[in-house]
Design a protein around this motif. Sequence first.
Motif, PDB file in Angstrom:
ATOM      1  N   TYR A  94       0.833  -1.204   0.000  1.00 46.23           N
ATOM      2  CA  TYR A  94       0.000   0.000   0.000  1.00 46.23           C
ATOM      3  C   TYR A  94       0.868   1.255   0.000  1.00 46.23           C
ATOM      4  N   VAL A  95       1.853   1.295   0.896  1.00 46.36           N
ATOM      5  CA  VAL A  95       2.714   2.474   1.010  1.00 46.36           C
ATOM      6  C   VAL A  95       3.521   2.690  -0.266  1.00 46.36           C
ATOM      7  N   ILE A 140      -9.428   3.798   8.616  1.00 39.20           N
ATOM      8  CA  ILE A 140      -8.703   4.009   7.354  1.00 39.20           C
ATOM      9  C   ILE A 140      -8.111   5.412   7.309  1.00 39.20           C
ATOM     10  N   SER A 141      -8.908   6.401   7.695  1.00 42.06           N
ATOM     11  CA  SER A 141      -8.428   7.788   7.638  1.00 42.06           C
ATOM     12  C   SER A 141      -7.274   8.015   8.606  1.00 42.06           C
ATOM     13  N   ASN A 144      -4.059   6.316   7.333  1.00 43.40           N
ATOM     14  CA  ASN A 144      -3.471   7.147   6.280  1.00 43.40           C
ATOM     15  C   ASN A 144      -2.816   8.393   6.855  1.00 43.40           C
ATOM     16  N   ARG A 145      -3.393   8.950   7.906  1.00 44.46           N
ATOM     17  CA  ARG A 145      -2.781  10.101   8.581  1.00 44.46           C
ATOM     18  C   ARG A 145      -1.441   9.689   9.201  1.00 44.46           C
ATOM     19  N   TYR A 147       0.503   7.217   8.158  1.00 45.09           N
ATOM     20  CA  TYR A 147       1.428   7.047   7.039  1.00 45.09           C
ATOM     21  C   TYR A 147       1.957   8.402   6.558  1.00 45.09           C
ATOM     22  N   TYR A 148       1.063   9.374   6.468  1.00 42.52           N
ATOM     23  CA  TYR A 148       1.466  10.702   5.996  1.00 42.52           C
ATOM     24  C   TYR A 148       2.528  11.312   6.911  1.00 42.52           C
TER      25      TYR A 148
END
Length: 278
Positions: A94-95, A140-141, A144-145, A147-148
């Motif tokens: 994914y990343v 999920i959000s 993703n945060r 990961y960011y």
Amino acid sequence: MDFQYDVINYDKYIPATIIYLNLSTDTHKTELQWHREPEVVYVTEGTAECSCNGDTVIINQGDFILFNSEDVHLVRSADKNSCKLMCINFSFEYVRMFCKSIESMFFDTSDEATYSEIVSVLKELSEITSDSDYSTLLKISLVNRLYYLVLNRCSRFKRTGGITQSSKKDFSYAKTAIAYINENFRREIPLDEISNVVSLSPSYFSKYFKNVTGVSFSEYLANLRLENAINDMLGHNTTVSAAAFENGFANVKSFITQCKKVYGCTPAQYKKKLLSKK
């Protein structure tokens, strides 16, 4: 060298594996592990003792530690009581859609402002319940945060040869040795045999293994056998003698001696102690 990795399975929708653990000091976790995927361990309750590449740190409630790809690590409860954790394993696939150079990176979370932001994300993520029909969307959000923040603020590049700038010790031989021990601990493993596996002299291997892991080869092997023997007694109602011989102890006496050394009581007494708490 060929290394064995722990296999990480991902939720169908959430782009990471989220695992919740409740560790007790009654369980002497021994087996060192590593995997390709970076992992964040967030302490939701109690205090955790984390070993990473031979160094040990204490992580308190509300804090986290990030294990980079291939970091040799182990997490235990450091409290007299249990320790509750939320473990998040990254999805490389994914990343990689957003960062093609992910395999050439390691992550440094020492910046205080970024660390605090990540803690806020992990706290919110740990407090999500499954009561809501849309809790998965929130997870999920937040993933993703996470990961960011890690990719945008914490990325560093590995040096040539795969040794990270943050790594102080060479674990290449240790990884091969640990994988071999973890697969063969149920039988006798002489020092000459394990040193031949990694192509080092027995005396050098002994010093090297203790230096990078913090425990001697014999201690790691004995504790691994103890952990699995106790698990057999608890999970399969295996007798003391069967647990000893099936997990590599030379005899019952050595099993009892190791158990007394680690837990301060015999295997039968320790089993009774654990079962009385259920």
